[in-house]
Design an enzyme around this catalytic site. Structure first.
Site, PDB file in Angstrom:
ATOM      1  N   CYS A  12       0.803  -1.391  -0.060  1.00  0.00           N
ATOM      2  CA  CYS A  12      -0.031   0.005  -0.014  1.00  0.00           C
ATOM      3  C   CYS A  12       0.873   1.238   0.107  1.00  0.00           C
ATOM      4  O   CYS A  12       0.365   2.462   0.017  1.00  0.00           O
ATOM      5  CB  CYS A  12      -0.862  -0.079   1.159  1.00  0.00           C
ATOM      6  SG  CYS A  12      -0.027  -0.026   2.910  1.00  0.00           S
TER       7      CYS A  12
ATOM      8  N   CYS B 185      -2.437  -1.788   8.715  1.00  0.00           N
ATOM      9  CA  CYS B 185      -1.932  -0.586   9.267  1.00  0.00           C
ATOM     10  C   CYS B 185      -1.346  -0.830  10.989  1.00  0.00           C
ATOM     11  O   CYS B 185      -0.505  -0.368  11.224  1.00  0.00           O
ATOM     12  CB  CYS B 185      -2.966   0.507   9.301  1.00  0.00           C
ATOM     13  SG  CYS B 185      -3.491   0.980   7.832  1.00  0.00           S
TER      14      CYS B 185
END
Length: 167
Positions: A70, A139
């Site tokens: 990402c 994350c």
């Protein structure tokens, strides 16, 4: 501190411009806001502990991690006192709101803990606290990795010979 304040003002100004955009009706703009839990939005709009510590200092550990999938990059630093307690933490993150919120929360959680206690912080705890959806779990994993990398760097600085023997 000035840079963090400036970044916050810039982010709020950009949000205000987007919300006032004549091209997009308000109902279309509300959908992205619903994707983030209010805890994520809070850490994104008011990030805690943004900045850097002196990476050359013996009592500062620096963790730099990234997620190639990402493009998120997270730097997390800890400052440890002579008793082994984390007295300060700072972060700089390039990534989405969930990545910024995860690093912000991680710095809050490590402060006041010993090095060993900080090692017990898990990505699942970060994800649960921020109510991250499954697509954003990476994350919180990045934040856990950043904590572990900072702790490893700190430990290496305390006993450099031990680090050489393990390599």
């Amino acid at each position: 501190l000035m840079a963090a304040a400036g970044a916050g003002r810039l982010r709020r100004a950009a949000s205000a411009l987007l919300l006032r955009s004549p091209r997009l009706p308000a109902r279309e703009l509300s959908a992205p806001a619903r994707l983030y839990h209010k805890k994520v939005v809070d850490h994104y709009e008011n990030p805690r502990n943004v900045g850097s510590l002196d990476k050359t200092s013996k009592n500062v550990g620096t963790g730099l991690v990234g997620a190639p999938a990402c493009g998120d990059v997270m730097k997390l630093q800890i400052q440890v006192d002579e008793k082994g307690k984390i007295v300060d933490a700072r972060f700089k993150t390039f990534g989405c709101g969930s990545a910024i919120a995860s690093s912000s929360l991680a710095t809050e959680w490590v402060k006041g803990k010993t090095v060993e206690e900080a090692l017990t912080i898990k990505n699942t705890d970060i994800a649960k606290e921020l109510c991250l959806p499954p697509v954003k779990l990476h994350c919180s994993m990045l934040a856990e990795d950043a904590i572990k990398a900072a702790l490893a760097d700190y430990k290496l600085k305390q006993d450099p010979k031990k680090g050489e023997a393990e390599q």
